[in-house]
Scaffold this active site. Sequence first.
Site, PDB file in Angstrom:
ATOM      1  N   ASN A  16       0.829  -1.196   0.000  1.00  0.00           N
ATOM      2  CA  ASN A  16       0.000   0.000   0.000  1.00  0.00           C
ATOM      3  C   ASN A  16       0.871   1.258   0.000  1.00  0.00           C
ATOM      4  O   ASN A  16       2.063   1.202   0.269  1.00  0.00           O
ATOM      5  CB  ASN A  16      -0.922  -0.031   1.228  1.00  0.00           C
ATOM      6  CG  ASN A  16      -2.293   0.522   0.922  1.00  0.00           C
ATOM      7  OD1 ASN A  16      -2.420   1.526   0.226  1.00  0.00           O
ATOM      8  ND2 ASN A  16      -3.316  -0.122   1.417  1.00  0.00           N
ATOM      9  N   CYS A  17       0.231   2.374  -0.269  1.00  0.00           N
ATOM     10  CA  CYS A  17       0.880   3.686  -0.300  1.00  0.00           C
ATOM     11  C   CYS A  17       1.655   3.921   0.984  1.00  0.00           C
ATOM     12  O   CYS A  17       1.121   3.661   2.056  1.00  0.00           O
ATOM     13  CB  CYS A  17      -0.178   4.783  -0.464  1.00  0.00           C
ATOM     14  SG  CYS A  17       0.435   6.455  -0.298  1.00  0.00           S
ATOM     15  N   PRO A  18       2.877   4.422   0.975  1.00  0.00           N
ATOM     16  CA  PRO A  18       3.636   4.903  -0.192  1.00  0.00           C
ATOM     17  C   PRO A  18       4.675   3.894  -0.687  1.00  0.00           C
ATOM     18  O   PRO A  18       5.599   4.281  -1.380  1.00  0.00           O
ATOM     19  CB  PRO A  18       4.343   6.130   0.385  1.00  0.00           C
ATOM     20  CG  PRO A  18       4.717   5.704   1.768  1.00  0.00           C
ATOM     21  CD  PRO A  18       3.602   4.758   2.224  1.00  0.00           C
ATOM     22  N   LEU A  19       4.528   2.608  -0.313  1.00  0.00           N
ATOM     23  CA  LEU A  19       5.603   1.643  -0.585  1.00  0.00           C
ATOM     24  C   LEU A  19       5.923   1.455  -2.076  1.00  0.00           C
ATOM     25  O   LEU A  19       7.107   1.383  -2.422  1.00  0.00           O
ATOM     26  CB  LEU A  19       5.286   0.295   0.082  1.00  0.00           C
ATOM     27  CG  LEU A  19       5.407   0.322   1.608  1.00  0.00           C
ATOM     28  CD1 LEU A  19       4.936  -1.004   2.207  1.00  0.00           C
ATOM     29  CD2 LEU A  19       6.849   0.588   2.031  1.00  0.00           C
ATOM     30  N   ASP A  43      -2.107  -1.446  -5.756  1.00  0.00           N
ATOM     31  CA  ASP A  43      -2.654  -0.259  -5.089  1.00  0.00           C
ATOM     32  C   ASP A  43      -3.362   0.612  -6.136  1.00  0.00           C
ATOM     33  O   ASP A  43      -2.726   1.134  -7.051  1.00  0.00           O
ATOM     34  CB  ASP A  43      -1.494   0.503  -4.437  1.00  0.00           C
ATOM     35  CG  ASP A  43      -1.913   1.883  -3.957  1.00  0.00           C
ATOM     36  OD1 ASP A  43      -3.124   2.112  -3.768  1.00  0.00           O
ATOM     37  OD2 ASP A  43      -1.023   2.736  -3.775  1.00  0.00           O
TER      38      ASP A  43
END
Lengths: 167, 74
Positions: free
Chosen positions: B12-15, B39
């Site tokens: 998920n954000c920001p990965l 995502d």
Amino acid sequence: MSAQTDLANAKSMSIIVTKGTLDWAYPPFILATTAAAMDVKVSMYFTFYGLPLLLKKLDLKVSPLGNAAMKMPMGGGHVGMPNMLAMLPGATAGTSKMMKNLMKQKGVAPLEDLRDAAVDLKVDMIACQMTMDLFEYSLDDMIAGPRLGGAATYMESALAADINLFI
Amino acid sequence: MAAEVLDTKGLNCPLPILKARKALSVLQAGQVLEVLATDPGSMADFEAFCRQTGCELMESGEDDGVYRFVIKNV
């Protein structure tokens, strides 16, 4: 792209980090790491309850007490916890565990990983000296990387920054 | 042909952005990185990332819930 932001003309952002609960720890680190990944020069100033986010060992918690907006997904709906229950022993620990499980399940990075990324991306972390004194911490308690500073140190980075956030 | 394929499915954000940045930082300028993600926010995010960093988003699209981005490094 180079491994780290080192552009003399890079845009810059400063963030004041004032909260240290599991939920509030995320926005500053998500923004700081993403900005740094986009070649923005980032400075984070950790003060009051934000300061413990620099401790070597994190044990972040979130309390449903007095947080009427906190609804967890459950059985297809969303469920909040009444304050009468939220004040009972174990409610904070249980809610925190539930939140961490949910985050893991949804692929949300552990806060520790985002913090490591911030260090890797050379985010300038400043630990508020006054808060260090107030809550009796030393730099030995903290991860490697942060430097000490006061309001004037923050002001110097904020005056040069394109974006200033207070979280 | 991509020099590297980065699989961020399930993250998920920001990965996805952070991992893409890390992968790009060890590639040469002009080399191509392919990123896979699930995502839904990654579509808008990779467009913004490329606009701001000057990387070229050569291809982007979605197939069966998997987003694919082909990015040329600067």
